[in-house]
Design a protein around this motif. Structure first.
Motif, PDB file in Angstrom:
ATOM      1  N   ILE A   1       0.995  -1.198  -0.033  1.00  0.00           N
ATOM      2  CA  ILE A   1       0.294   0.421   0.023  1.00  0.00           C
ATOM      3  C   ILE A   1       0.488   1.448  -0.190  1.00  0.00           C
ATOM      4  CG2 ILE A   1      -2.176   1.498   1.324  1.00  0.00           C
ATOM      5  CD1 ILE A   1      -2.226  -1.543   0.284  1.00  0.00           C
ATOM      6  N   VAL A   2       1.719   1.166   1.182  1.00  0.00           N
ATOM      7  CA  VAL A   2       3.022   2.689   1.343  1.00  0.00           C
ATOM      8  C   VAL A   2       3.430   2.537  -0.195  1.00  0.00           C
ATOM      9  CG1 VAL A   2       5.142   3.327   2.426  1.00  0.00           C
ATOM     10  CG2 VAL A   2       2.788   2.310   3.703  1.00  0.00           C
TER      11      VAL A   2
ATOM     12  N   ASP B   1       5.109   5.144  -5.005  1.00  0.00           N
ATOM     13  CA  ASP B   1       5.915   4.872  -5.512  1.00  0.00           C
ATOM     14  C   ASP B   1       6.098   5.032  -6.749  1.00  0.00           C
ATOM     15  OD1 ASP B   1       7.074   7.171  -4.016  1.00  0.00           O
ATOM     16  OD2 ASP B   1       8.090   5.394  -2.597  1.00  0.00           O
ATOM     17  N   GLN B   2       4.965   4.522  -6.914  1.00  0.00           N
ATOM     18  CA  GLN B   2       5.197   3.118  -8.413  1.00  0.00           C
ATOM     19  C   GLN B   2       3.859   3.678  -9.715  1.00  0.00           C
ATOM     20  OE1 GLN B   2       3.213  -0.031  -6.338  1.00  0.00           O
ATOM     21  NE2 GLN B   2       5.410  -1.343  -6.343  1.00  0.00           N
ATOM     22  N   VAL B   3       3.305   5.413  -9.412  1.00  0.00           N
ATOM     23  CA  VAL B   3       2.656   5.344 -10.225  1.00  0.00           C
ATOM     24  C   VAL B   3       2.678   7.171 -10.610  1.00  0.00           C
ATOM     25  CG1 VAL B   3       0.697   4.256  -9.939  1.00  0.00           C
ATOM     26  CG2 VAL B   3       0.566   6.274  -8.546  1.00  0.00           C
ATOM     27  N   SER B   4       3.118   7.535 -11.700  1.00  0.00           N
ATOM     28  CA  SER B   4       2.879   8.749 -11.975  1.00  0.00           C
ATOM     29  C   SER B   4       1.963  10.082 -11.693  1.00  0.00           C
ATOM     30  CB  SER B   4       3.528   8.969 -13.634  1.00  0.00           C
ATOM     31  OG  SER B   4       2.725   8.753 -14.535  1.00  0.00           O
ATOM     32  N   GLN B   5      -0.129   9.370 -11.844  1.00  0.00           N
ATOM     33  CA  GLN B   5      -0.835   9.725 -11.898  1.00  0.00           C
ATOM     34  C   GLN B   5      -2.006   9.127 -10.963  1.00  0.00           C
ATOM     35  OE1 GLN B   5      -1.597  12.473 -13.012  1.00  0.00           O
ATOM     36  NE2 GLN B   5       0.204  12.491 -14.473  1.00  0.00           N
ATOM     37  N   PRO B   6      -2.975   9.901  -9.906  1.00  0.00           N
ATOM     38  CA  PRO B   6      -3.389   9.469  -9.288  1.00  0.00           C
ATOM     39  C   PRO B   6      -4.199   7.975  -9.418  1.00  0.00           C
ATOM     40  CG  PRO B   6      -3.486  11.450  -9.323  1.00  0.00           C
ATOM     41  CD  PRO B   6      -2.873  11.352 -10.388  1.00  0.00           C
ATOM     42  N   LEU B   7      -4.875   8.264 -10.206  1.00  0.00           N
ATOM     43  CA  LEU B   7      -6.364   7.522 -10.888  1.00  0.00           C
ATOM     44  C   LEU B   7      -5.388   5.839 -10.658  1.00  0.00           C
ATOM     45  CD1 LEU B   7      -8.357   6.468 -11.775  1.00  0.00           C
ATOM     46  CD2 LEU B   7      -7.669   6.918 -14.272  1.00  0.00           C
TER      47      LEU B   7
ATOM     48  N   HIS C   1      -4.195   6.329   3.328  1.00  0.00           N
ATOM     49  CA  HIS C   1      -3.110   6.099   2.027  1.00  0.00           C
ATOM     50  C   HIS C   1      -3.189   6.932   0.787  1.00  0.00           C
ATOM     51  CE1 HIS C   1      -0.041   5.041   4.216  1.00  0.00           C
ATOM     52  NE2 HIS C   1      -0.750   3.721   5.319  1.00  0.00           N
ATOM     53  N   GLN C   2      -4.949   6.885   0.350  1.00  0.00           N
ATOM     54  CA  GLN C   2      -5.498   7.732  -1.021  1.00  0.00           C
ATOM     55  C   GLN C   2      -4.564   9.131  -0.509  1.00  0.00           C
ATOM     56  OE1 GLN C   2      -9.366   7.348  -2.402  1.00  0.00           O
ATOM     57  NE2 GLN C   2      -9.634   5.798  -1.836  1.00  0.00           N
ATOM     58  N   PHE C   3      -4.502   9.451   0.435  1.00  0.00           N
ATOM     59  CA  PHE C   3      -3.959  10.746   0.573  1.00  0.00           C
ATOM     60  C   PHE C   3      -2.440  11.218   0.332  1.00  0.00           C
ATOM     61  CE2 PHE C   3      -1.374  13.801   2.798  1.00  0.00           C
ATOM     62  CZ  PHE C   3      -1.855  14.868   3.015  1.00  0.00           C
ATOM     63  N   ASP C   4      -2.251   9.758  -0.026  1.00  0.00           N
ATOM     64  CA  ASP C   4      -0.800   9.699  -0.648  1.00  0.00           C
ATOM     65  C   ASP C   4      -0.166  10.408  -1.936  1.00  0.00           C
ATOM     66  OD1 ASP C   4      -0.122   8.931   2.304  1.00  0.00           O
ATOM     67  OD2 ASP C   4       0.583   7.019   1.669  1.00  0.00           O
ATOM     68  N   LEU C   5      -1.663   9.731  -2.950  1.00  0.00           N
ATOM     69  CA  LEU C   5      -1.891  10.038  -3.886  1.00  0.00           C
ATOM     70  C   LEU C   5      -1.392  11.359  -4.150  1.00  0.00           C
ATOM     71  CD1 LEU C   5      -3.655   6.768  -5.181  1.00  0.00           C
ATOM     72  CD2 LEU C   5      -1.699   6.858  -4.771  1.00  0.00           C
ATOM     73  N   TYR C   6      -1.430  12.268  -3.996  1.00  0.00           N
ATOM     74  CA  TYR C   6      -2.347  13.861  -4.403  1.00  0.00           C
ATOM     75  C   TYR C   6      -0.842  14.727  -3.180  1.00  0.00           C
ATOM     76  CZ  TYR C   6      -6.369  11.686  -5.917  1.00  0.00           C
ATOM     77  OH  TYR C   6      -7.292  10.679  -6.858  1.00  0.00           O
ATOM     78  N   ASN C   7      -1.342  15.537  -3.992  1.00  0.00           N
ATOM     79  CA  ASN C   7       0.086  16.864  -3.376  1.00  0.00           C
ATOM     80  C   ASN C   7      -0.786  17.984  -2.623  1.00  0.00           C
ATOM     81  OD1 ASN C   7       2.202  15.692  -4.121  1.00  0.00           O
ATOM     82  ND2 ASN C   7       2.270  17.224  -6.307  1.00  0.00           N
ATOM     83  N   ASP C   8      -1.746  17.065  -2.151  1.00  0.00           N
ATOM     84  CA  ASP C   8      -3.006  18.596  -1.183  1.00  0.00           C
ATOM     85  C   ASP C   8      -2.430  18.463   0.314  1.00  0.00           C
ATOM     86  OD1 ASP C   8      -4.606  18.878  -3.096  1.00  0.00           O
ATOM     87  OD2 ASP C   8      -6.039  16.871  -2.151  1.00  0.00           O
ATOM     88  N   PRO C   9      -1.652  19.628   1.542  1.00  0.00           N
ATOM     89  CA  PRO C   9      -1.401  19.856   2.394  1.00  0.00           C
ATOM     90  C   PRO C   9      -1.444  18.829   3.622  1.00  0.00           C
ATOM     91  CG  PRO C   9      -2.114  21.739   1.528  1.00  0.00           C
ATOM     92  CD  PRO C   9      -2.227  20.742   0.691  1.00  0.00           C
ATOM     93  N   MET C  10      -1.033  18.086   4.482  1.00  0.00           N
ATOM     94  CA  MET C  10      -1.204  18.119   5.674  1.00  0.00           C
ATOM     95  C   MET C  10      -1.778  18.969   6.517  1.00  0.00           C
ATOM     96  SD  MET C  10      -2.216  14.971   7.429  1.00  0.00           S
ATOM     97  CE  MET C  10      -1.702  13.883   6.437  1.00  0.00           C
ATOM     98  N   PRO C  11      -3.023  19.055   6.624  1.00  0.00           N
ATOM     99  CA  PRO C  11      -4.547  20.547   6.981  1.00  0.00           C
ATOM    100  C   PRO C  11      -3.581  20.709   8.060  1.00  0.00           C
ATOM    101  CG  PRO C  11      -5.728  19.255   6.577  1.00  0.00           C
ATOM    102  CD  PRO C  11      -4.497  18.749   6.538  1.00  0.00           C
TER     103      PRO C  11
ATOM    104  N   PRO D   1      13.222  14.900   3.199  1.00  0.00           N
ATOM    105  CA  PRO D   1      14.380  14.634   2.489  1.00  0.00           C
ATOM    106  C   PRO D   1      13.134  14.481   1.242  1.00  0.00           C
ATOM    107  CG  PRO D   1      15.359  13.967   3.785  1.00  0.00           C
ATOM    108  CD  PRO D   1      13.636  14.425   4.728  1.00  0.00           C
ATOM    109  N   ARG D   2      12.714  13.226   1.118  1.00  0.00           N
ATOM    110  CA  ARG D   2      12.070  12.393  -0.045  1.00  0.00           C
ATOM    111  C   ARG D   2      10.722  13.295  -0.238  1.00  0.00           C
ATOM    112  NH1 ARG D   2       9.450   6.675   0.308  1.00  0.00           N
ATOM    113  NH2 ARG D   2       7.450   7.172  -0.042  1.00  0.00           N
TER     114      ARG D   2
END
Length: 287
Positions: free
Chosen positions: A50-51, A55-61, A112-122, A174-175
């Motif tokens: 899941i984690v 790193d394995q996809v370039s787009q969220p879908l 972990h769907q949060f990981d797929l987007y660049n939305d900041p942790m509020p 860093p990552r």
């Protein structure tokens, strides 16, 4: 519990996956009995799968599709194809043999769907919610493999997961900054006058140090609470919490004055083994 001989391909696959991508948890399983170790490796291999999606996809879908497969598996909608997935096969066996609830597994995938987007942790509260559904849930499920559930163990799992998760957020800076992804809460950044662009461009500033010091303090509080709660749970369940020893060592290393927060500083495998071996013989984990 099932007495069938373990198919070595699926067992070895999970062990290799965890050893390669989550060595501290892999090392912690070395201190568990064989049947429980196999189930722990299945659980941790699932978490690695899941984690790794982000790193394995370039787009969220495509990531959403992979997550949906696991969600369908836990809903009973995936049957034949699960047998062809060694991690799914081992995880379903662990669920069956140890009576693991599937709801926390499904919620872990959702979070972990949060990981797929660049939305900041509020906010810090949002980060704690994310970590409770991921890192804390993993501790809770591992503990269920080792011993019957209890309120004390759930309480311990929550603090253990928050401690480990916050330490990981600091270590992954860093990552995450290189990917323009923000797990440091926006609210905490704003409170210390830290700009997101300074983060993404790798600028170490006094404001950023103040943010990281606050988060390290939060992690230390949860770690102190978790280590004190270890004494209230059965000795049989404590191996599930051995990764806390690595989190404690990482927090000490990441809190060193003058450390560059944008320079990756992974712990060596030998040092990790030594840390967990010492912890397994310490009073917190054996008394």
């Amino acid at each position: 519990m099932s007495s069938a001989a373990p198919p070595p391909d699926t067992v070895t696959f999970c062990a290799d996956l965890v050893r390669g991508h989550d060595f501290p948890r892999y090392a912690a399983t070395l201190f568990a009995p064989a049947a429980e170790r196999r189930a722990l490796l299945a659980l941790y291999a699932f978490n690695v799968e899941i984690v790794r999606v982000r790193d394995q996809v370039s787009q969220p879908l495509p990531g959403e599709i992979r997550f949906q497969w696991w969600t369908d598996l836990f809903s009973g909608l995936v049957h034949g194809s699960a047998e062809g997935n060694p991690v799914a096969a081992e995880l379903l066996r662990a669920v069956r043999d140890f009576g693991l609830p599937v709801e926390p597994l499904s919620l872990l995938v959702d979070e972990h769907q949060f990981d797929l987007y660049n939305d900041p942790m509020p906010t810090l509260t949002a980060l704690e919610g994310y970590l409770a559904a991921t890192s804390s849930a993993l501790f809770g499920l591992a503990a269920r493999i080792m011993a019957p559930p209890s309120e004390a163990v759930e309480h311990l799992a929550r603090h253990a997961g928050l401690a480990q998760g916050i330490v990981q957020v600091i270590a992954n800076l860093p990552r995450d900054a290189a990917h323009r992804q923000l797990f440091l809460p926006q609210q905490v950044l704003a409170n210390h006058g830290c700009q997101m662009e300074d983060l993404f461009s790798g600028n170490e500033t006094p404001n950023l140090r103040a943010v990281l010091e606050q988060l390290a303090g939060e992690a230390q509080q949860h770690l102190t609470t978790a280590l004190s709660l270890l004494a209230e749970v059965p000795a049989s369940v404590r191996p599930a919490f051995l990764p806390l020893a690595q989190a404690q060592a990482d927090l000490k290393r990441l809190s060193q004055p003058g450390r560059n927060p944008f320079a990756p500083q992974p712990s060596s495998r030998l040092r990790t083994l030594w840390t967990l071996w010492r912890a397994s013989r310490s009073r917190e984990f054996t008394k």
